[in-house]
Structure formats: C-alpha cells, structure tokens
Design a protein around this motif. Structure first.
Motif, PDB file in Angstrom:
ATOM      1  N   ASN A 137       3.813   7.362   2.480  1.00  0.00           N
ATOM      2  CA  ASN A 137       3.408   6.287   3.394  1.00  0.00           C
ATOM      3  C   ASN A 137       3.512   4.952   2.658  1.00  0.00           C
ATOM      4  O   ASN A 137       2.983   4.798   1.549  1.00  0.00           O
ATOM      5  CB  ASN A 137       1.964   6.489   3.871  1.00  0.00           C
ATOM      6  CG  ASN A 137       1.843   7.631   4.864  1.00  0.00           C
ATOM      7  OD1 ASN A 137       2.657   7.757   5.764  1.00  0.00           O
ATOM      8  ND2 ASN A 137       0.841   8.470   4.682  1.00  0.00           N
ATOM      9  N   TYR A 138       4.182   4.011   3.315  1.00  0.00           N
ATOM     10  CA  TYR A 138       4.326   2.679   2.720  1.00  0.00           C
ATOM     11  C   TYR A 138       3.916   1.633   3.758  1.00  0.00           C
ATOM     12  O   TYR A 138       4.297   1.718   4.935  1.00  0.00           O
ATOM     13  CB  TYR A 138       5.764   2.440   2.270  1.00  0.00           C
ATOM     14  CG  TYR A 138       5.999   1.028   1.794  1.00  0.00           C
ATOM     15  CD1 TYR A 138       5.513   0.593   0.566  1.00  0.00           C
ATOM     16  CD2 TYR A 138       6.699   0.118   2.595  1.00  0.00           C
ATOM     17  CE1 TYR A 138       5.721  -0.715   0.142  1.00  0.00           C
ATOM     18  CE2 TYR A 138       6.919  -1.183   2.170  1.00  0.00           C
ATOM     19  CZ  TYR A 138       6.419  -1.597   0.943  1.00  0.00           C
ATOM     20  OH  TYR A 138       6.624  -2.890   0.534  1.00  0.00           O
ATOM     21  N   ASN A 139       3.144   0.656   3.298  1.00  0.00           N
ATOM     22  CA  ASN A 139       2.621  -0.382   4.191  1.00  0.00           C
ATOM     23  C   ASN A 139       2.716  -1.729   3.476  1.00  0.00           C
ATOM     24  O   ASN A 139       2.181  -1.905   2.370  1.00  0.00           O
ATOM     25  CB  ASN A 139       1.158  -0.052   4.535  1.00  0.00           C
ATOM     26  CG  ASN A 139       0.551  -1.053   5.488  1.00  0.00           C
ATOM     27  OD1 ASN A 139       1.007  -2.188   5.594  1.00  0.00           O
ATOM     28  ND2 ASN A 139      -0.506  -0.629   6.159  1.00  0.00           N
ATOM     29  N   TYR A 140       3.399  -2.657   4.125  1.00  0.00           N
ATOM     30  CA  TYR A 140       3.515  -3.999   3.544  1.00  0.00           C
ATOM     31  C   TYR A 140       2.840  -5.001   4.479  1.00  0.00           C
ATOM     32  O   TYR A 140       3.307  -5.268   5.599  1.00  0.00           O
ATOM     33  CB  TYR A 140       4.983  -4.367   3.350  1.00  0.00           C
ATOM     34  CG  TYR A 140       5.177  -5.778   2.809  1.00  0.00           C
ATOM     35  CD1 TYR A 140       4.777  -6.088   1.508  1.00  0.00           C
ATOM     36  CD2 TYR A 140       5.745  -6.771   3.600  1.00  0.00           C
ATOM     37  CE1 TYR A 140       4.950  -7.374   1.002  1.00  0.00           C
ATOM     38  CE2 TYR A 140       5.921  -8.055   3.099  1.00  0.00           C
ATOM     39  CZ  TYR A 140       5.520  -8.359   1.803  1.00  0.00           C
ATOM     40  OH  TYR A 140       5.684  -9.633   1.314  1.00  0.00           O
ATOM     41  N   LYS A 141       1.687  -5.515   4.020  1.00  0.00           N
ATOM     42  CA  LYS A 141       0.922  -6.522   4.747  1.00  0.00           C
ATOM     43  C   LYS A 141       0.599  -6.109   6.194  1.00  0.00           C
ATOM     44  O   LYS A 141       0.482  -6.952   7.073  1.00  0.00           O
ATOM     45  CB  LYS A 141       1.676  -7.854   4.771  1.00  0.00           C
ATOM     46  CG  LYS A 141       1.783  -8.530   3.424  1.00  0.00           C
ATOM     47  CD  LYS A 141       2.421  -9.900   3.550  1.00  0.00           C
ATOM     48  CE  LYS A 141       2.431 -10.618   2.202  1.00  0.00           C
ATOM     49  NZ  LYS A 141       3.022 -11.972   2.293  1.00  0.00           N
ATOM     50  N   SER A 178       0.861  -1.194   0.000  1.00  0.00           N
ATOM     51  CA  SER A 178       0.000   0.000   0.000  1.00  0.00           C
ATOM     52  C   SER A 178       0.890   1.234   0.000  1.00  0.00           C
ATOM     53  O   SER A 178       1.803   1.356   0.835  1.00  0.00           O
ATOM     54  CB  SER A 178      -0.907   0.022   1.239  1.00  0.00           C
ATOM     55  OG  SER A 178      -1.796  -1.082   1.227  1.00  0.00           O
ATOM     56  N   ILE A 179       0.624   2.121  -0.937  1.00  0.00           N
ATOM     57  CA  ILE A 179       1.455   3.319  -1.091  1.00  0.00           C
ATOM     58  C   ILE A 179       0.555   4.551  -1.073  1.00  0.00           C
ATOM     59  O   ILE A 179      -0.477   4.595  -1.756  1.00  0.00           O
ATOM     60  CB  ILE A 179       2.251   3.279  -2.409  1.00  0.00           C
ATOM     61  CG1 ILE A 179       3.161   2.048  -2.433  1.00  0.00           C
ATOM     62  CG2 ILE A 179       3.082   4.550  -2.570  1.00  0.00           C
ATOM     63  CD1 ILE A 179       3.860   1.846  -3.768  1.00  0.00           C
ATOM     64  N   GLY A 180       0.948   5.527  -0.289  1.00  0.00           N
ATOM     65  CA  GLY A 180       0.233   6.804  -0.245  1.00  0.00           C
ATOM     66  C   GLY A 180       1.200   7.949  -0.467  1.00  0.00           C
ATOM     67  O   GLY A 180       2.256   8.023   0.181  1.00  0.00           O
ATOM     68  N   LEU A 181       0.867   8.833  -1.375  1.00  0.00           N
ATOM     69  CA  LEU A 181       1.699   9.998  -1.687  1.00  0.00           C
ATOM     70  C   LEU A 181       0.884  11.269  -1.490  1.00  0.00           C
ATOM     71  O   LEU A 181      -0.274  11.332  -1.916  1.00  0.00           O
ATOM     72  CB  LEU A 181       2.209   9.931  -3.131  1.00  0.00           C
ATOM     73  CG  LEU A 181       3.154   8.786  -3.483  1.00  0.00           C
ATOM     74  CD1 LEU A 181       3.416   8.771  -4.976  1.00  0.00           C
ATOM     75  CD2 LEU A 181       4.461   8.914  -2.715  1.00  0.00           C
ATOM     76  N   LEU A 182       1.482  12.237  -0.848  1.00  0.00           N
ATOM     77  CA  LEU A 182       0.824  13.528  -0.652  1.00  0.00           C
ATOM     78  C   LEU A 182       1.827  14.627  -0.955  1.00  0.00           C
ATOM     79  O   LEU A 182       2.977  14.580  -0.492  1.00  0.00           O
ATOM     80  CB  LEU A 182       0.297  13.655   0.779  1.00  0.00           C
ATOM     81  CG  LEU A 182      -0.445  14.957   1.117  1.00  0.00           C
ATOM     82  CD1 LEU A 182      -1.588  14.687   2.091  1.00  0.00           C
ATOM     83  CD2 LEU A 182       0.503  16.007   1.731  1.00  0.00           C
TER      84      LEU A 182
END
Length: 260
Positions: free
Chosen positions: A227-231, A168-172
């Motif tokens: 923001n980076y989220n792995y599992k 999951s990747i979030g960019l702002l």
C-alpha cells in the motif's frame, strides 16, 4: 424425538502478556455429543393404517403393515448409537519487533473422533390367533463404524507500516498451510443367535463385511500486499498470491494471482 441426545461443551480462553511487545494466546474448545435412538423413527407411525393391529390383545406385536411393524421396531427393534468427540485449539503469538513491524504466528489443530453403532434386533410378529409370521433363528444384525478427522492450520503474518515525510508505505507478507486427513473403518455381521450382545465377534462370519477408507489433502499459500499513499491524494495497492494444492497435478500445483 426419543433420540436421548446429549451435548457437553467446554471452552478455555487465555491471553498472556509475556513482555510489553510480546503476547501469547491459547484457546481451546472441547465438544462431546451423542444420541441413543431406535432404528425406526416415530414419523413412520403417521402413515400407519389404523385398521391394522400394531399390538394384539395378548400384548404380542401384531402383523403390522405388510409384514412390517414400525411400532415394534421402535420399541424393541434395537438402537442406533452415535458418539462424537472434537477438540479444537488455537495458539497465537504476536510480536511487535520494532516500531511499525508486527509479526504474528498461529497454529490451529482440530481433531474429531466419531463412533457409530446400529444394532437391529429381530422382533417376532404374530397373527391375532398367536401364529408367528416371521420365525427365525437369528436375532440381530450389527453395523459399527469408527471415524477420525484431523485438520492442522498454520499461519505466519508480517506487517510493516512507515511514514517518510509525505509518503505512507504499508507492507504485508504471509504464509498459510492447511493439511487434512480422515480415515474410517466399518464392520458388519448378521445372524446373531443372541439379541443382547452388541459385539461384532458374536455375529456369524457368514456374510461379514469389513470396509474402510482414508483421504488426505493439503493447501499452501504465500501472499503479499503493498500500500502506497502520497499526501492522501495518490493511492496504490498491489497484491500477489501464490496458492498451491495437493489435489493438482505435479506440474500444476501452484498458481500465481496478482491484482492491482
């Protein structure tokens, strides 16, 4: 007490769905307030000696306290006027460009205008035998001031979220700017031969005063976040801000502030 304070507020809130993925908002607030109060406040009377005559038996104003009669000033000593007008607007545009990508732009101006006038009238004070203690040919003094304040706020915000399998990747990213300016002018005259003409030019040019000033500044910022989220097990957040101010020296206007 006796300030004759009045206030009027008006608000407008509007949201318009232009398209399925495009929305516009417009809000406005208008404020108007003012008062009209005597130059001498009633609290002065609380410490007025009771053995001194505020008024004589014939209805004239008495000698007061050490040659100053706050009661007389409160009733016949003129007025202090204050009038304020302020308008604030907020315009927003939100666009869902593609799946996961949202772009928002906002403009918020604010303008305030203030008018201040203090007209002090001379009040004749008398001994009980009718003798005046403060004779003068001049009846009043006037101080008048106009002020204006303008602030503009601009903001651009871009947000993108996506999921790629277990990632999951979030960019702002964003940009914001604020500019401010204020200015005021003030005039003063004394030795008014008449006590009912609250205009600067009626006063004597002797000892007249004219003052004024202005100030301005601006701020600008760039900011971003990852923001980076792995599992839902491994998380990473990285932030970066670049802030600038017109108050800093030419070679030091911007500062960089990373965080993790």
């Amino acid at each position: 007490m006796h300030s004759n304070f009045q206030r009027l507020n008006m608000r407008l809130n509007t949201d318009i769905q232009i398209r399925k993925n495009l929305k516009f908002g417009f809000d406005m607030l208008f404020k108007n307030d003012g008062n009209n109060e005597p130059p001498q406040q009633w609290g002065w009377l609380a410490r007025y000696p009771h053995n001194l005559a505020g008024k004589n038996e014939d209805g004239t104003w008495g000698v007061g306290w050490d040659g100053q009669n706050g009661w007389a000033s409160m009733v016949d000593g003129g007025k202090t006027y204050t009038k304020n007008n302020e308008v604030t607007a907020n315009m927003k545009l939100d666009w869902a460009a593609v799946k996961g990508l949202n772009i928002g732009f906002q403009v918020a101006p604010n303008k305030a205008i203030s008018h201040y006038k203090r007209f002090n009238k001379h009040v004749d004070l008398y001994y009980p035998d009718g003798t005046i203690i403060n004779p003068t040919d001049f009846k009043a003094t006037l101080t008048e001031k106009y002020s204006k304040y303008v602030t503009n706020n601009y903001k651009l915000l871009v947000n993108y979220d996506t999921n790629i399998e277990s990632h999951s990747i979030g960019l702002l990213g964003g940009w914001e700017a604020i500019d401010y300016r204020s200015e005021w002018i003030q005039g003063y005259r004394e030795q008014y031969p008449l006590e009912n003409y609250e205009v600067l030019n009626v006063g004597s040019p002797i000892n007249q005063q004219a003052t004024g000033s202005a100030a301005e500044w601006s701020l600008m910022s760039y900011f971003g976040r990852l923001n980076y989220n792995y599992k839902e097990k491994y998380l990473l957040e990285a932030n970066l801000r670049i802030d600038g101010s017109s108050r800093f020296a030419e070679d030091f206007k911007f500062g960089v502030f990373p965080s993790f």
